[in-house]
Design an enzyme around this catalytic site. Structure first.
Site, PDB file in Angstrom:
ATOM      1  N   GLU A 413       0.854  -1.182   0.000  1.00 43.16           N
ATOM      2  CA  GLU A 413       0.000   0.000   0.000  1.00 43.16           C
ATOM      3  C   GLU A 413       0.896   1.240   0.000  1.00 43.16           C
ATOM      4  OE1 GLU A 413      -1.737   1.723   4.211  1.00 43.16           O
ATOM      5  OE2 GLU A 413      -2.130  -0.334   3.657  1.00 43.16           O
ATOM      6  N   HIS A 498      -2.287  -5.824  11.383  1.00 40.86           N
ATOM      7  CA  HIS A 498      -3.178  -6.875  10.870  1.00 40.86           C
ATOM      8  C   HIS A 498      -3.043  -8.184  11.634  1.00 40.86           C
ATOM      9  CE1 HIS A 498      -2.969  -4.763   6.635  1.00 40.86           C
ATOM     10  NE2 HIS A 498      -3.625  -4.052   7.529  1.00 40.86           N
ATOM     11  N   ASN A 536      -5.202  -6.035   2.936  1.00 38.58           N
ATOM     12  CA  ASN A 536      -5.747  -5.512   4.199  1.00 38.58           C
ATOM     13  C   ASN A 536      -6.992  -6.325   4.552  1.00 38.58           C
ATOM     14  OD1 ASN A 536      -4.693  -3.613   2.153  1.00 38.58           O
ATOM     15  ND2 ASN A 536      -4.403  -2.337   3.934  1.00 38.58           N
TER      16      ASN A 536
END
Ligand code: FAE
Length: 559
Positions: A413, A498, A536
């Site tokens: 990202e 995460h 994600n």
């Protein structure tokens, strides 16, 4: 066993990214309750003095993040009176500055969960300790749970991680989803549950022509150009931040949030966090009540004669005040218990129950299969002529997609670093494929779960990130930044956003999140995902919870 309650028929197919009338009613209940300072929120809370806590609830949901919010809504729609217990506060009351959440650059006590100093992911700039601030202890919205070699960022409050995350709403590549969760019917997930989750979460995409022209995404365009020079492609990434609102922010028509640097300590505007979507809809069923500052400490079977929980469960619930003091300890019984306290919270509760002998027959797989989704943060120093812009939106919308790389799959990202000045830094959160897994052990001395994860287990992730960013640096004649993560490190591999796993689907539970051998006990959150999902994770957590709850409501509740 059926509870004998008629379902409320609601067609969510037509729910739009905008709040429906039902959601607005729920949102209004949340808001009114917050203004009045209630810790108990239901549709009636706007009119009542705070009622005493119920000692019994037909269903209890622990936590109020993604999995929990789906469970609460689906139970509410099925007509089941449901109590949601959340250890954090309701984030809907303005502080003295007129804002609910504090600024990122000048954080105050609202920023972090009972800290005396903030612990931001990027801790230094030019090696200087200028990022973190002294704060007063308070139930702030972001927590960093430190376990030796690995730290985990999580959200605290009604909405869990949705309050603090970057809103990136990514559906994983189907082949990888099937590799990670082979027991789940991918056809149904991609045909029904992912689309349902995206619709309910209010996922939308940035307007491409605005993206190409606005100064707020110059940092993304610069990184895209640099990736392209290395032969790498980028993809647009959807988000739950309202991009129409963002454009109005840019035009100066509405108060700024994503364009004012807000994200990890909460967004005051624009973000469709769960309190505005799933939880508002859950409250609007009239069947769901949320109790805040209520930390579930322990669970045990109600029927002490049997260990399986056939007679329901008893929860020990600590009621916290804003100083963190436990003001009361209540016992609540329930017939059906849904664990949505996140990978860390759910795993700790079940591990504690197993290891203290409260639920000794919980599967040995409880506590195993944990991973950090291969998270590594890194940054590059650009040439002076390659400015990234002083203006940066906090909501990422582009990712470098090298997931099909046969040796080092990476989805990176392109992250903002909104400092309000030109810094020539390109920042990234790389999601890598790391086969290593950690596990939790129960520490009786502290009555808590400990994550067993060593720094060398990050090696596959760091190698993958190094391979990708060395390639980009070579193609652009640029170098890594060493000054941002402490200890002259190029790769921040000591924390994750995460956390996944700990109670893995099909191992610690059956194929739908039911704890094996324990009727009425369910896992609904990120602890079901076995350590990695390649993107994600919240869309996957939500879609999986939708799939599992549909089955559980059909078979266990209405069946
Ligand atoms: P989660 O959302 O963590 O909710 C658990 C809730 O349970 C929390 O509200 C806790 O306070 C509560 N809780 C825990 N223990 C107890 C207890 N004992 N009693 C009562 N309540 C309890 O669970 N993901 C994306 O997909 N896109 C992004 O852009 C993204 N950015 C992120 C940025 C940051 C800074 C962070 C921290 C995370 C980010 N994530 C992102 C990850 C995402 O937020 C996370 O995967 C989900 O929130 C996990 O959902 P769960 O339902 O598992």
């Amino acid at each position: 066993m059926a509870l004998g309650i008629r379902p409320v028929l609601v067609d969510d197919q037509h729910m739009t990214p905008h709040l429906t009338r039902r959601q607005l009613m729920g949102a209004a209940a949340l808001q009114t309750a917050a203004v009045l300072g209630f810790t108990r929120v239901g549709l009636s809370s706007a009119h009542a003095v705070e009622p005493p806590a119920a000692p019994h609830a037909p269903a209890v949901v622990i936590g109020s993040g993604y999995g929990a919010a789906v469970a609460a809504l689906r139970l509410g729609l099925a007509g089941v009176p449901t109590l949601v217990l959340e250890m954090g506060r309701l984030w809907d009351t303005a502080g003295p500055d007129g804002k609910v959440f504090c600024p990122t650059i000048t954080p105050d006590r609202r920023s972090m969960w009972f800290r005396t100093r903030t612990e931001a992911p990027l801790s230094t700039f030019l090696w200087l300790d200028v990022v973190n601030r002294r704060i007063d202890p308070y139930p702030g919205v972001l927590d960093r749970v430190n376990y030796g070699d690995m730290s985990v960022y999580v959200g605290r409050g009604v909405g869990g991680g949705s309050l603090v995350n970057g809103g990136m709403a990514v559906t994983p590549p189907r082949p990888y989803f099937s590799e990670v969760l082979p027991g789940v019917d991918a056809e149904a997930m991609y045909g029904t549950y992912f689309p349902r989750a995206r619709r309910m979460l209010g996922v939308n995409e940035v307007d491409r022509s605005w993206f190409e022209s606005t100064p707020w995404y110059r940092f993304s365009r610069v990184s895209r150009t640099h990736a392209a020079r290395a032969g790498l492609g980028t993809v647009f990434v959807p988000n739950v931040y309202d991009f129409d609102y963002m454009r109005r922010e840019a035009a100066g028509e509405v108060p700024r949030s994503a364009l004012a640097g807000e994200v990890i300590y909460g967004n005051n505007h624009g973000k469709r966090s769960l309190d505005r979507t799933y939880l508002a809809a859950a409250l609007a069923t009239g069947r769901v009540t949320v109790e805040t500052m209520s930390r579930v400490r322990a669970l045990r079977p109600a029927n002490t004669g049997g260990t399986g929980g056939a007679g329901g469960y008893v929860l020990t619930v600590e009621r916290l005040d804003l100083s963190g003091r436990v003001t009361a300890v209540d016992e609540i019984t329930t017939g059906r218990l849904f664990l949505g306290a996140g990978s860390l919270g759910t795993t700790e509760l079940l591990l504690r129950a197993r290891e203290t002998g409260a639920l000794p027959d919980l599967d040995p797989e409880v506590g195993r299969g944990w991973g950090h989704n291969g998270n590594v943060m890194t940054a590059r120093a650009n040439h002076l002529w390659d400015t990234v812009g002083a203006q940066q939106s906090t909501m990422p919308v582009l990712g470098i997609d090298d997931w099909n790389n046969p040796t080092h799959p990476v989805f990176a990202e392109i992250a903002p670093l909104p400092m309000g000045l030109e810094h020539w830094i390109s920042l990234y959160l790389a999601i890598t494929k790391n086969p290593e897994r950690g596990h939790f052990t129960y520490d009786a001395a502290t009555d808590s779960a400990r994550l067993r994860w060593t720094r060398d287990q990050n090696e596959p992730s760091v190698a993958a990130a190094r391979s990708l960013f060395d390639r980009i640096n070579r193609a652009n004649g640029t170098i890594h930044r060493y000054d941002l993560f402490g200890g002259n490190r190029k790769f921040a591999d000591d924390f994750t956003y995460h956390p996944l796993g700990g109670c893995v689907l099909g191992r610690a539970t059956d194929g739908y999140g039911r704890a094996k051998g324990h009727p009425g006990l369910y896992v609904v959150d990120g602890s079901l995902v076995p350590g990695s999902i390649g993107v994600n994770p919240f869309v996957t957590i939500t879609a999986l919870a939708e799939r599992n709850m549909e089955r559980i409501v059909q078979e266990d509740i209405l069946g």
